[in-house]
Design an enzyme around this catalytic site. Structure first.
Site, PDB file in Angstrom:
ATOM      1  NE  ARG A 125      -1.409 -66.591 -40.231  1.00 21.35           N
ATOM      2  CZ  ARG A 125      -1.627 -66.001 -39.057  1.00 21.35           C
ATOM      3  NH1 ARG A 125      -2.774 -66.145 -38.432  1.00 21.35           N
ATOM      4  NH2 ARG A 125      -0.676 -65.294 -38.485  1.00 21.35           N
ATOM      5  CG  ASN A 149       4.149 -59.358 -29.635  1.00 16.60           C
ATOM      6  OD1 ASN A 149       4.706 -60.393 -30.042  1.00 16.60           O
ATOM      7  ND2 ASN A 149       2.965 -58.978 -30.060  1.00 16.60           N
TER       8      ASN A 149
END
Ligand code: ADP
Length: 398
Positions: A239, A8
């Site tokens: 966010r 990742n």
């Protein structure tokens, strides 16, 4: 015996796990970080302990060299016994990639080409792929996309009501993310309730730093709360989730915000952080308990947004058999689960407070036996899902 290395990759770091596919156990895992900084660090661990390497790591290729050195230090020479395959997490597959794909030059180039849709993620994923292919040139590499699971959404779920031709030209539509997790959790939930996946209506709540919900019918994603990018939908650590786009025009006209400023504001300085001053749910909860009004409002907004999508998805699906909570907050915060599902007995959702409070690990039921809808906590395991899909993709191609 087959071993899959799952990678990742971020822009200045990458995480990895080596998984034994016979047992699905972790053989080793680690993190290479501070790539491109004056001093880099590779931290590796396996059953025998941990080994660190600290030295400058100029780029991802040097990062993989450091990872292999760290492996060797702990007794595993990856040069001599490389993994059987490498599985890469890629955030954005656009419209082109709707399934895991074996990497060749063309696939790698297309992932880079999708960077305009995911400027924070895809370039970093691409760098990881390039470096890993240099480190392991003779093993298959497979890319597994966060967006792929949602490619089954109907057009009315993924279409934004804006100029059709403009949207088509610039690939503006909902794609959805966390697909690997939603897939893994919905399959694990079906196994837990011992019913076929194909018969179940499920709503998965992935509540981590990034957060999204997914409406799944018979194992197929029907809608999800993230959009063209991971910004849409739920309130997250940093966010904003849903905001009236006109608020951005307003900030642009009145406060002089440019596109990059708005991007930074909504992606990195909003959500729990913007409202409560910290993006970490544990800190927000603590502050709220201490009487901090901003933190309390942050929690109220956070919960209300989840309930908003819950209502929508129950309607889209025509009810649900399973609600499954996952990721850092979903797995570990009984308070969040209780708040999100408060007062929904009329819908057939009954939480058992004792089951909800148990600090168990592993898949578990938190609804009472008379709840019409099974409410579960299912720990997600995106790395394992990537490893499984890597092997399936290679076997499917043979
Ligand atoms: P990521 O999206 O980065 O993988 P995680 O899934 O690890 O994030 O989730 C991180 C979030 O989980 C943080 O907000 C953290 O505060 C929260 N979290 C972890 N443990 C707990 C806990 N015991 N109670 C409440 N929140 C928790």
């Amino acid at each position: 015996m087959s071993y899959v290395l799952v990678v990742n990759s971020g822009s200045s770091s990458f995480k990895y796990q080596l998984i034994n596919m016979a047992t699905e156990a972790r053989v080793a895992s680690g993190l290479v970080e501070r790539i491109g900084e004056p001093m880099g660090l590779a931290v590796h661990s396996n059953v025998d302990g941990t080994s660190d390497i600290e030295r400058p790591i100029a780029d991802h290729t040097e990062g993989f060299a450091a990872m292999m050195e760290a492996f060797a230090k702990s007794g595993h020479d990856l040069g001599e016994t490389p993994p059987s395959a490498v599985g890469h997490r890629v955030v954005h597959g656009g419209k082109r990639f709707f399934a895991p794909t074996i990497v060749d030059d063309d696939v790698a180039w297309n992932i880079n080409d999708l960077s305009e849709l995911a400027p924070l993620h895809n370039p970093a994923n691409y760098q990881g792929i390039v470096a890993a292919r240099i480190a392991f040139p003779d093993v298959p590499h497979v890319v597994v996309f966060d967006t792929a699971f949602h490619q089954t959404m109907p057009a009315e779920a993924y279409t934004y009501a804006i100029d059709r031709e403009l949207a088509e030209r610039y690939r503006v539509r909902k794609y959805g993310f966390h697909g690997t997790s939603h897939k893994f959790v919905s399959e694990a939930a079906a196994a837990f309730v011992e019913r076929p996946l194909s018969e179940l209506k499920q709503i998965v709540l992935h509540l981590g730093n990034g957060a999204s919900m997914c409406a799944i019918d018979g194992g197929v994603s029907q809608d999800t709360s993230m959009g063209m990018t991971p910004l849409q939908g739920l309130v997250m650590g940093t966010r904003s989730g849903d905001v009236d786009p006109s608020a951005l025009f307003h900030l642009s006209r009145k406060a002089g915000f440019e596109a990059d400023d708005l991007d930074e504001l909504l992606n990195r300085r909003s959500g729990l952080l913007g409202l409560a001053g910290t993006g970490d749910m544990r800190d927000v909860s603590r502050l709220a308990e201490e009487g901090d009004a901003h933190a309390q409002l942050a929690l109220d907004v956070y919960h209300r947004r989840i309930r908003h999508y819950l209502g929508a998805y129950l309607v889209h699906l025509g009810g649900a058999d399973v609600l499954a909570f996952t990721a850092g907050i979903g797995e570990n915060s009984p308070e969040t689960r209780a708040e999100v599902l408060r007062g929904l007995e009329w819908l057939g959702i009954r939480i058992d407070p004792e089951r909800n409070a148990l600090p168990n690990r592993g898949p578990r039921r938190i609804s009472s036996d008379d709840s019409a809808i099974d409410v579960l906590v299912i720990p997600t395991d995106e790395e394992l899902e990537i490893a499984r899909q890597t092997i399936e993709t290679i076997e499917g191609a043979e």
